[in-house]
Design a protein around this motif. Structure first.
Motif, PDB file in Angstrom:
ATOM      1  N   GLN A 182      41.916  39.633  50.573  1.00 41.95           N
ATOM      2  CA  GLN A 182      40.816  39.376  51.482  1.00 41.95           C
ATOM      3  C   GLN A 182      39.513  39.776  50.796  1.00 41.95           C
ATOM      4  OE1 GLN A 182      41.580  41.402  55.248  1.00 41.95           O
ATOM      5  NE2 GLN A 182      43.735  40.795  55.211  1.00 41.95           N
ATOM      6  N   TRP A 183      38.432  39.114  51.177  1.00 39.43           N
ATOM      7  CA  TRP A 183      37.109  39.453  50.666  1.00 39.43           C
ATOM      8  C   TRP A 183      36.182  39.796  51.832  1.00 39.43           C
ATOM      9  CZ3 TRP A 183      35.456  40.078  45.692  1.00 39.43           C
ATOM     10  CH2 TRP A 183      36.314  39.656  44.674  1.00 39.43           C
ATOM     11  N   TYR A 184      35.401  40.851  51.614  1.00 37.71           N
ATOM     12  CA  TYR A 184      34.447  41.323  52.616  1.00 37.71           C
ATOM     13  C   TYR A 184      33.078  41.488  51.969  1.00 37.71           C
ATOM     14  CZ  TYR A 184      38.453  42.442  55.574  1.00 37.71           C
ATOM     15  OH  TYR A 184      39.580  42.364  56.344  1.00 37.71           O
ATOM     16  N   ALA A 190      40.181  43.185  49.028  1.00 38.47           N
ATOM     17  CA  ALA A 190      41.124  44.106  49.662  1.00 38.47           C
ATOM     18  C   ALA A 190      42.484  43.441  49.748  1.00 38.47           C
ATOM     19  CB  ALA A 190      40.645  44.511  51.054  1.00 38.47           C
ATOM     20  N   GLY A 191      43.522  44.241  49.504  1.00 37.64           N
ATOM     21  CA  GLY A 191      44.871  43.702  49.591  1.00 37.64           C
ATOM     22  C   GLY A 191      45.867  44.776  49.934  1.00 37.64           C
ATOM     23  N   PRO A 192      47.053  44.397  50.415  1.00 35.81           N
ATOM     24  CA  PRO A 192      48.101  45.356  50.765  1.00 35.81           C
ATOM     25  C   PRO A 192      48.816  45.841  49.507  1.00 35.81           C
ATOM     26  CG  PRO A 192      48.869  43.147  51.225  1.00 35.81           C
ATOM     27  CD  PRO A 192      47.470  43.014  50.693  1.00 35.81           C
ATOM     28  N   GLY A 204      52.939  48.608  50.733  1.00 34.61           N
ATOM     29  CA  GLY A 204      53.405  48.200  52.048  1.00 34.61           C
ATOM     30  C   GLY A 204      52.322  47.444  52.769  1.00 34.61           C
ATOM     31  N   ASN A 205      52.031  47.827  53.957  1.00 40.31           N
ATOM     32  CA  ASN A 205      51.031  47.139  54.755  1.00 40.31           C
ATOM     33  C   ASN A 205      49.709  47.875  54.811  1.00 40.31           C
ATOM     34  OD1 ASN A 205      52.125  44.694  55.634  1.00 40.31           O
ATOM     35  ND2 ASN A 205      53.468  45.758  57.057  1.00 40.31           N
ATOM     36  N   LYS A 206      49.449  48.741  53.840  1.00 38.42           N
ATOM     37  CA  LYS A 206      48.207  49.491  53.845  1.00 38.42           C
ATOM     38  C   LYS A 206      47.147  48.722  53.081  1.00 38.42           C
ATOM     39  CE  LYS A 206      51.088  53.584  53.660  1.00 38.42           C
ATOM     40  NZ  LYS A 206      51.499  54.750  52.866  1.00 38.42           N
ATOM     41  N   LEU A 207      46.131  48.281  53.798  1.00 40.35           N
ATOM     42  CA  LEU A 207      45.073  47.490  53.174  1.00 40.35           C
ATOM     43  C   LEU A 207      44.232  48.384  52.272  1.00 40.35           C
ATOM     44  CD1 LEU A 207      44.116  44.556  53.253  1.00 40.35           C
ATOM     45  CD2 LEU A 207      42.420  45.255  54.945  1.00 40.35           C
ATOM     46  N   THR A 208      44.222  48.062  50.987  1.00 38.54           N
ATOM     47  CA  THR A 208      43.476  48.852  50.004  1.00 38.54           C
ATOM     48  C   THR A 208      42.265  48.066  49.541  1.00 38.54           C
ATOM     49  OG1 THR A 208      45.481  49.960  49.250  1.00 38.54           O
ATOM     50  CG2 THR A 208      43.590  49.983  47.758  1.00 38.54           C
ATOM     51  N   PHE A 209      41.111  48.671  49.668  1.00 35.28           N
ATOM     52  CA  PHE A 209      39.871  48.033  49.251  1.00 35.28           C
ATOM     53  C   PHE A 209      39.587  48.314  47.785  1.00 35.28           C
ATOM     54  CE2 PHE A 209      37.507  46.222  52.868  1.00 35.28           C
ATOM     55  CZ  PHE A 209      38.421  46.508  53.866  1.00 35.28           C
ATOM     56  N   GLY A 210      38.963  47.350  47.148  1.00 35.32           N
ATOM     57  CA  GLY A 210      38.542  47.525  45.777  1.00 35.32           C
ATOM     58  C   GLY A 210      37.321  48.430  45.694  1.00 35.32           C
ATOM     59  N   THR A 211      36.883  48.653  44.468  1.00 29.51           N
ATOM     60  CA  THR A 211      35.753  49.541  44.215  1.00 29.51           C
ATOM     61  C   THR A 211      34.422  48.899  44.566  1.00 29.51           C
ATOM     62  OG1 THR A 211      35.932  48.785  41.931  1.00 29.51           O
ATOM     63  CG2 THR A 211      36.884  50.925  42.451  1.00 29.51           C
ATOM     64  N   GLY A 212      34.387  47.594  44.728  1.00 32.67           N
ATOM     65  CA  GLY A 212      33.184  46.898  45.165  1.00 32.67           C
ATOM     66  C   GLY A 212      32.244  46.514  44.038  1.00 32.67           C
ATOM     67  N   LEU A 235      35.058  37.748  54.913  1.00 31.79           N
ATOM     68  CA  LEU A 235      34.617  36.457  54.397  1.00 31.79           C
ATOM     69  C   LEU A 235      35.761  35.444  54.383  1.00 31.79           C
ATOM     70  CD1 LEU A 235      32.422  37.582  51.351  1.00 31.79           C
ATOM     71  CD2 LEU A 235      31.635  36.792  53.609  1.00 31.79           C
ATOM     72  N   ILE A 236      36.907  35.852  53.773  1.00 33.61           N
ATOM     73  CA  ILE A 236      37.980  34.891  53.589  1.00 33.61           C
ATOM     74  C   ILE A 236      39.275  35.606  53.229  1.00 33.61           C
ATOM     75  CG2 ILE A 236      37.911  34.444  51.089  1.00 33.61           C
ATOM     76  CD1 ILE A 236      37.628  31.401  51.955  1.00 33.61           C
ATOM     77  N   GLN A 237      40.391  34.910  53.419  1.00 32.14           N
ATOM     78  CA  GLN A 237      41.690  35.406  52.975  1.00 32.14           C
ATOM     79  C   GLN A 237      42.367  34.334  52.128  1.00 32.14           C
ATOM     80  OE1 GLN A 237      45.212  35.650  55.695  1.00 32.14           O
ATOM     81  NE2 GLN A 237      45.198  37.817  55.162  1.00 32.14           N
ATOM     82  N   LEU A 238      42.953  34.753  51.014  1.00 32.09           N
ATOM     83  CA  LEU A 238      43.725  33.868  50.149  1.00 32.09           C
ATOM     84  C   LEU A 238      45.169  34.341  50.164  1.00 32.09           C
ATOM     85  CD1 LEU A 238      41.217  33.816  47.160  1.00 32.09           C
ATOM     86  CD2 LEU A 238      41.410  32.108  48.967  1.00 32.09           C
ATOM     87  N   VAL A 239      46.088  33.390  50.207  1.00 28.45           N
ATOM     88  CA  VAL A 239      47.502  33.732  50.335  1.00 28.45           C
ATOM     89  C   VAL A 239      48.358  33.144  49.210  1.00 28.45           C
ATOM     90  CG1 VAL A 239      49.522  33.562  51.833  1.00 28.45           C
ATOM     91  CG2 VAL A 239      47.272  33.903  52.835  1.00 28.45           C
ATOM     92  N   LYS A 240      48.038  31.929  48.794  1.00 31.94           N
ATOM     93  CA  LYS A 240      48.892  31.239  47.826  1.00 31.94           C
ATOM     94  C   LYS A 240      48.464  31.484  46.384  1.00 31.94           C
ATOM     95  CE  LYS A 240      49.631  27.453  51.111  1.00 31.94           C
ATOM     96  NZ  LYS A 240      49.412  26.025  51.378  1.00 31.94           N
ATOM     97  N   SER A 241      49.443  31.520  45.505  1.00 32.70           N
ATOM     98  CA  SER A 241      49.191  31.649  44.076  1.00 32.70           C
ATOM     99  C   SER A 241      48.307  30.493  43.596  1.00 32.70           C
ATOM    100  CB  SER A 241      50.533  31.622  43.335  1.00 32.70           C
ATOM    101  OG  SER A 241      50.360  31.490  41.957  1.00 32.70           O
ATOM    102  N   GLY A 242      47.232  30.825  42.881  1.00 37.61           N
ATOM    103  CA  GLY A 242      46.342  29.804  42.349  1.00 37.61           C
ATOM    104  C   GLY A 242      45.407  29.170  43.371  1.00 37.61           C
ATOM    105  N   GLU A 243      45.384  29.714  44.573  1.00 38.55           N
ATOM    106  CA  GLU A 243      44.582  29.124  45.650  1.00 38.55           C
ATOM    107  C   GLU A 243      43.087  29.230  45.353  1.00 38.55           C
ATOM    108  OE1 GLU A 243      45.467  30.833  49.454  1.00 38.55           O
ATOM    109  OE2 GLU A 243      44.583  29.146  50.558  1.00 38.55           O
ATOM    110  N   VAL A 244      42.359  28.173  45.701  1.00 35.09           N
ATOM    111  CA  VAL A 244      40.901  28.141  45.585  1.00 35.09           C
ATOM    112  C   VAL A 244      40.336  27.698  46.931  1.00 35.09           C
ATOM    113  CG1 VAL A 244      38.898  27.121  44.440  1.00 35.09           C
ATOM    114  CG2 VAL A 244      40.998  27.570  43.128  1.00 35.09           C
TER     115      VAL A 244
END
Lengths: 110, 114
Positions: A33-35, A90-92, A95-103, A46-55
């Protein structure tokens, strides 16, 4: 240690220039996910991407999810002053813990 | 349609004290997550509540506890405050539990520990 890294940490651009931020995870992600967080504000999805190679595209913003689902990027074409803020991926990671990047903090100068 | 609301907006506490922060989720959402955001850093996951139970927990000590009420609102409690607990505390709601749903964030509570 930090499991979701983003580069660069800061980016100053002139209005009209392009901008790209890169996100790398130490593990494979089921989704990314992007915020965006404006100065003094809170993160906004902003958006969520799920599939490999998705644009996916949103007007001037282009989001990509890597083939291995361990990295992602956000590209902004022709930046505007309204693009100012910090962009987080941000991604899990565990497990299911959403981890945010450093920004990546983006500043746009006229 | 009200979004996520949090109270108070700002709070100043002394080391050793206890604090309670409150959050009301977006209408239609039943899951609440809490995050701590230190200055210049990304939000760090504290825990997630769904069906009035803690479902996921991040790497935070037991001094951090929470509660979810039948109306889906939630509280975050922090005991024995340390200077390092100074941060923006963000509440986020989502339509269900897990990490596959977009998080709707509230404006946050700015906690200062002196």
């Amino acid at each position: 240690g930090q499991q979701v890294m983003q580069i660069p940490q800061y980016q100053h651009v002139q209005e009209g220039e392009d901008f790209t931020t890169y996100c790398n995870s130490s593990t494979t992600l089921s989704n990314i996910q992007w915020y965006k967080q404006r100065p003094g504000g809170h993160p906004v999805f902003l958006i969520q991407l799920v599939k490999s190679g998705e644009v996916k595209k949103q007007k001037r913003l282009t989001f990509q999810f890597g083939e291995a689902k361990k990295n992602s990027s956000l590209h902004i074409t022709a930046t505007q002053t309204t693009d100012v803020g910090t962009y987080f991926c941000a991604g899990p990671v565990r497990g299911n813990k959403l981890t945010f990047g450093t920004g990546t903090q983006l500043k746009v100068e006229l | 349609d009200a979004g996520v609301t949090q109270s108070p907006t700002h709070l100043i506490k002394t080391r050793g004290q206890q604090v309670t922060l409150r959050c009301s989720p977006k209408s239609g959402h039943d899951t609440v997550s809490w995050y701590q955001q230190a200055l210049g850093q990304g939000p760090q996951f504290i825990f997630q509540y769904y069906e009035e139970e803690e479902r996921q927990r991040g790497n935070f000590p037991d001094r951090f506890s929470g509660h979810q009420f039948p109306n889906y609102s939630s509280e975050l409690n922090v005991n024995a405050l340390l200077l390092g607990d100074s941060a923006l505390y963000l509440c986020a709601s989502s339509p269900s539990a897990g990490s596959s749903y977009e998080q709707y964030f509230g404006p946050g509570t700015r906690l200062t520990v002196t």
